[in-house]
Design an enzyme around this catalytic site. Structure first.
Site, mmCIF file in Angstrom:
data_model
loop_
_atom_site.group_PDB
_atom_site.id
_atom_site.type_symbol
_atom_site.label_atom_id
_atom_site.label_comp_id
_atom_site.label_asym_id
_atom_site.label_seq_id
_atom_site.Cartn_x
_atom_site.Cartn_y
_atom_site.Cartn_z
ATOM 1 N N HIS A 18 7.275 -18.905 7.899
ATOM 2 C CA HIS A 18 8.195 -19.877 8.492
ATOM 3 C C HIS A 18 9.017 -20.566 7.413
ATOM 4 O O HIS A 18 10.198 -20.847 7.599
ATOM 5 C CB HIS A 18 7.420 -20.904 9.308
ATOM 6 C CG HIS A 18 6.885 -20.349 10.586
ATOM 7 N ND1 HIS A 18 7.560 -20.454 11.788
ATOM 8 C CD2 HIS A 18 5.761 -19.653 10.849
ATOM 9 C CE1 HIS A 18 6.863 -19.850 12.741
ATOM 10 N NE2 HIS A 18 5.761 -19.354 12.198
ATOM 11 N N ASP A 112 12.908 -25.084 12.676
ATOM 12 C CA ASP A 112 12.092 -23.890 12.904
ATOM 13 C C ASP A 112 11.699 -23.786 14.380
ATOM 14 O O ASP A 112 11.374 -24.784 15.023
ATOM 15 C CB ASP A 112 10.823 -23.948 12.042
ATOM 16 C CG ASP A 112 10.015 -22.667 12.157
ATOM 17 O OD1 ASP A 112 10.243 -21.764 11.339
ATOM 18 O OD2 ASP A 112 9.165 -22.558 13.080
ATOM 19 N N GLN A 343 6.930 -7.961 -4.477
ATOM 20 C CA GLN A 343 7.192 -6.872 -3.527
ATOM 21 C C GLN A 343 8.653 -6.420 -3.546
ATOM 22 O O GLN A 343 8.952 -5.244 -3.392
ATOM 23 C CB GLN A 343 6.767 -7.309 -2.115
ATOM 24 C CG GLN A 343 7.023 -6.258 -1.061
ATOM 25 C CD GLN A 343 6.264 -6.535 0.220
ATOM 26 O OE1 GLN A 343 5.040 -6.676 0.226
ATOM 27 N NE2 GLN A 343 6.980 -6.629 1.313
ATOM 28 N N HIS A 358 1.521 -3.651 7.233
ATOM 29 C CA HIS A 358 1.087 -4.207 8.514
ATOM 30 C C HIS A 358 2.282 -4.485 9.433
ATOM 31 O O HIS A 358 2.097 -4.939 10.555
ATOM 32 C CB HIS A 358 0.276 -5.483 8.281
ATOM 33 C CG HIS A 358 1.102 -6.639 7.769
ATOM 34 N ND1 HIS A 358 2.013 -6.504 6.742
ATOM 35 C CD2 HIS A 358 1.153 -7.941 8.136
ATOM 36 C CE1 HIS A 358 2.585 -7.678 6.506
ATOM 37 N NE2 HIS A 358 2.082 -8.556 7.340
ATOM 38 N N GLU A 366 12.666 -6.343 4.133
ATOM 39 C CA GLU A 366 12.762 -6.032 2.699
ATOM 40 C C GLU A 366 12.790 -4.519 2.468
ATOM 41 O O GLU A 366 13.549 -4.029 1.628
ATOM 42 C CB GLU A 366 11.584 -6.665 1.950
ATOM 43 C CG GLU A 366 11.697 -8.192 1.879
ATOM 44 C CD GLU A 366 10.386 -8.886 1.553
ATOM 45 O OE1 GLU A 366 9.418 -8.213 1.133
ATOM 46 O OE2 GLU A 366 10.325 -10.127 1.713
ATOM 47 N N ASP A 382 2.989 -10.576 15.898
ATOM 48 C CA ASP A 382 4.197 -9.890 16.352
ATOM 49 C C ASP A 382 4.312 -8.487 15.770
ATOM 50 O O ASP A 382 5.341 -7.829 15.912
ATOM 51 C CB ASP A 382 5.419 -10.709 15.918
ATOM 52 C CG ASP A 382 5.485 -10.872 14.398
ATOM 53 O OD1 ASP A 382 4.496 -10.540 13.707
ATOM 54 O OD2 ASP A 382 6.524 -11.329 13.904
ATOM 55 N N GLN A 383 3.256 -8.008 15.086
ATOM 56 C CA GLN A 383 3.398 -6.807 14.268
ATOM 57 C C GLN A 383 3.585 -5.526 15.069
ATOM 58 O O GLN A 383 4.256 -4.600 14.617
ATOM 59 C CB GLN A 383 2.208 -6.687 13.307
ATOM 60 C CG GLN A 383 2.174 -7.846 12.305
ATOM 61 C CD GLN A 383 0.803 -8.059 11.696
ATOM 62 O OE1 GLN A 383 -0.075 -7.193 11.815
ATOM 63 N NE2 GLN A 383 0.582 -9.201 11.076
HETATM 64 BR BR1 BUP Z 1 0.888 -8.622 -0.219
HETATM 65 C C1 BUP Z 1 2.452 -9.258 -0.995
HETATM 66 N N1 BUP Z 1 3.779 -9.626 -2.921
HETATM 67 O O1 BUP Z 1 1.783 -8.655 -3.154
HETATM 68 P P1 BUP Z 1 5.360 -10.511 5.955
HETATM 69 C C2 BUP Z 1 3.443 -9.839 -0.220
HETATM 70 N N2 BUP Z 1 4.596 -10.297 -0.800
HETATM 71 O O2 BUP Z 1 5.811 -10.549 -2.698
HETATM 72 P P2 BUP Z 1 2.936 -12.111 6.273
HETATM 73 C C3 BUP Z 1 4.775 -10.177 -2.152
HETATM 74 O O3 BUP Z 1 5.029 -11.654 1.090
HETATM 75 P P3 BUP Z 1 2.368 -12.073 9.088
HETATM 76 C C4 BUP Z 1 2.632 -9.156 -2.401
HETATM 77 O O4 BUP Z 1 7.588 -9.564 -0.122
HETATM 78 C C5 BUP Z 1 6.977 -10.664 1.951
HETATM 79 O O5 BUP Z 1 8.122 -11.441 1.685
HETATM 80 C C6 BUP Z 1 6.521 -9.926 0.709
HETATM 81 O O6 BUP Z 1 5.631 -11.306 4.629
HETATM 82 C C7 BUP Z 1 5.633 -10.939 0.045
HETATM 83 O O7 BUP Z 1 3.836 -10.753 6.268
HETATM 84 C C8 BUP Z 1 5.818 -11.577 2.265
HETATM 85 O O8 BUP Z 1 5.533 -9.068 5.731
HETATM 86 C C9 BUP Z 1 4.965 -11.053 3.411
HETATM 87 O O9 BUP Z 1 6.215 -11.110 7.029
HETATM 88 O O10 BUP Z 1 2.034 -11.922 7.534
HETATM 89 O O11 BUP Z 1 3.821 -13.293 6.433
HETATM 90 O O12 BUP Z 1 2.052 -12.077 5.146
HETATM 91 O O13 BUP Z 1 3.002 -10.803 9.517
HETATM 92 O O14 BUP Z 1 1.019 -12.280 9.705
HETATM 93 O O15 BUP Z 1 3.257 -13.264 9.265
#
Ligand code: BUP
Length: 469
Positions: A18, A112, A343, A358, A366, A382-383
């Site tokens: 968020h 938000d 990442q 996931h 990204e 939401d995955q």
């Molecule tokens: Br793991 C990892 N480095 O090693 P999502 C993640 N990230 O930069 P969320 C890193 O975390 P949910 C790592 O680039 C992205 O911006 C990645 O966001 C960064 O999943 C972020 O993909 C991960 O939206 O879980 O928020 O962890 O889906 O449950 O919201």
């Protein structure tokens, strides 16, 4: 007057997902010359959040900072981030004096989505245009918009399937976020109220773009999903803001994986990571290790589990979790990292050719920006909806039979997918030429969208211009 600079307040919610969209949007608005006041609900839940907010203010000194000092609240025992949503939502009464204290007077508020229903009465009483940041895909926004009528039709029972009008998609009950089935669940209550409140907003910012979701965006904006929805403003794929603090945090251990990546052939590496919040069950972790071994692919694997966080040495962990001799068998073909990599940097690396994920929405956006195929293994939230979007637009694939045992958070649960199966499918997916073509096309569209004159770029500019700037 046409020459006044517009002034926008941005109010984020809890959790990095968020926070990210708000921080990135605040930075983008500021770099377009818009005056921004960032209002942080405090105290925040995690260190990552406080670091990110501090980074925003040190990198963008022109962004002003205000705190929304949260009221104490005895919340039910739920996920700390969900609990924090409720705490912030119940502190809405503190907003009015903050919003009226700033000079020059505000032109708009961007809040938000998780806070919308309790904040919009305050902003509207002040006659402030109220915009929303929505953290997932347009398909999830469509689900949010139709949810009030879906809940009404389902009564107190679980939800069977949700037809998204105007898009021709039917989401099976098992694909929607699991807590939505229980009308008494705090998340379901908030989702319902925020879905109703959407109609009062003046616009919704969303981190998506046409190559991913043109049809859904068009249906939302034509009023075909729910009549009377405000404009949905696609601004994706949002570029990450590279802050000093974040760079320092990601730099730990970078030398090893970066050198390894440099040594691999172009497009050969499968990057494996499941976001910040999804811990693999212990037994499933072992099967994934076997699967990666059997796939024959080169891989960079970010192992993130509760166990890892307590371990100091990834080597010890591997012996423990993946069995004796795993590292030797995999050898130079695989690189396993603990906890954190940059990442963005990994996905941008020419050696990377696929991403087992996931399907968190930030990861999807990204990967799309870099033209990397995403192989979705969605757990919860939401995955599954995100994985569906990925598959539909050609950004990747989703093996629907791959489930997660239980919550996807427990560590001792039995695996649902065997190493054999994982290896076979990953090898197929990494070799899929048509997927590589479609992701290359998506990347072109992504770059066009965020470039000068592109749709996402112009959307931000015309938002600012519309505020009288
Ligand atoms: Br793991 C990892 N480095 O090693 P999502 C993640 N990230 O930069 P969320 C890193 O975390 P949910 C790592 O680039 C992205 O911006 C990645 O966001 C960064 O999943 C972020 O993909 C991960 O939206 O879980 O928020 O962890 O889906 O449950 O919201």
């Amino acid at each position: 007057g046409g020459l006044t600079v517009p002034h926008v307040a941005v109010i984020p919610s809890a959790g990095m997902g968020h926070l990210s969209i708000s921080v990135r949007l605040a930075a983008t608005l500021a770099s377009h010359g818009c005056l921004v006041t960032f209002i942080t609900p405090r105290p925040v839940v995690s260190d990552a959040e406080s670091r990110t907010i501090a980074d925003l203010h040190s990198s963008y000194p022109q962004i002003r900072s205000l705190d929304l000092r949260l009221l104490p609240f005895d919340a039910p025992d739920v996920d700390p981030f969900l609990r924090q949503f409720e705490v912030i939502r119940r502190s809405a009464s503190l907003l009015q004096p903050l919003l009226t204290s700033v000079t020059p007077p505000l032109s708009a508020v961007i809040v938000d989505i998780s806070l919308l229903s309790t904040f919009v009465p305050v902003t509207k009483a002040l006659r402030l245009p109220t915009y929303v940041t929505f953290i997932s895909c347009a398909m999830m926004l469509a689900l949010l918009a139709v949810f009030p009528s879906v809940r009404k039709a389902a009564g107190d029972g679980p939800i069977a399937a949700v037809d998204i009008p105007g898009v021709g998609t039917s989401l099976p009950g098992s694909w929607i976020p699991p807590p939505l089935h229980d009308p008494k669940h705090l998340f379901a209550i908030q989702f319902l109220e925020n879905g109703e409140a959407l109609l009062q907003a003046d616009g919704v910012f969303i981190n998506t773009f046409s190559a991913l979701e043109a049809e859904t965006l068009a249906a939302l904006n034509a009023g075909n999903v729910v009549p009377g929805l405000p404009p949905v403003i696609a601004i994706g794929p949002q570029q990450p803001v590279k802050f000093e603090g974040a760079k320092r945090a990601a730099a730990a251990g970078r030398d090893e994986w970066a050198a390894w990546l440099d040594a691999q052939p172009p497009g050969s590496v499968l990057y494996v990571a499941f976001g910040n919040r999804t811990a693999l069950p212990r037994e499933q972790l072992r099967e994934l290790g076997l699967g990666l071994e059997k796939s024959g692919c080169r891989f960079l694997w970010v192992v993130k589990s509760k166990i890892v966080d307590r371990e100091d040495d990834a080597g010890v962990l591997l012996e423990d979790l993946l069995g004796e001799g795993y590292r030797e068998r995999v050898g130079e073909r695989g690189m396993v990292v603990k906890s954190w990599v940059d990442q963005e940097e990994v996905l941008a690396h020419p050696s990377v050719g696929g991403f087992l994920s996931h399907a968190g929405w930030n990861s999807v956006a990204e990967a799309a920006l870099q033209g990397i195929c995403l192989f979705g293994w969605p757990a919860g939230g939401d995955q599954r909806v995100a994985a569906l979007v990925v598959e539909k637009c050609g950004a990747g694939a989703w093996v629907k039979e791959w489930g997660w045992s239980g919550s996807g958070r427990g560590l001792e649960e039995t695996p649902t997918v065997s190493g054999e199966e994982i290896g076979k499918r990953l090898r197929e997916l990494m070799g899929d030429a048509s997927l590589r073509e479609s992701t290359a096309r998506i990347r072109k569209d992504a770059l066009r969208s965020v470039g000068v004159g592109g749709k996402s770029y112009e959307a931000v500019r015309s938002f600012i211009a519309g505020l009288g700037g």
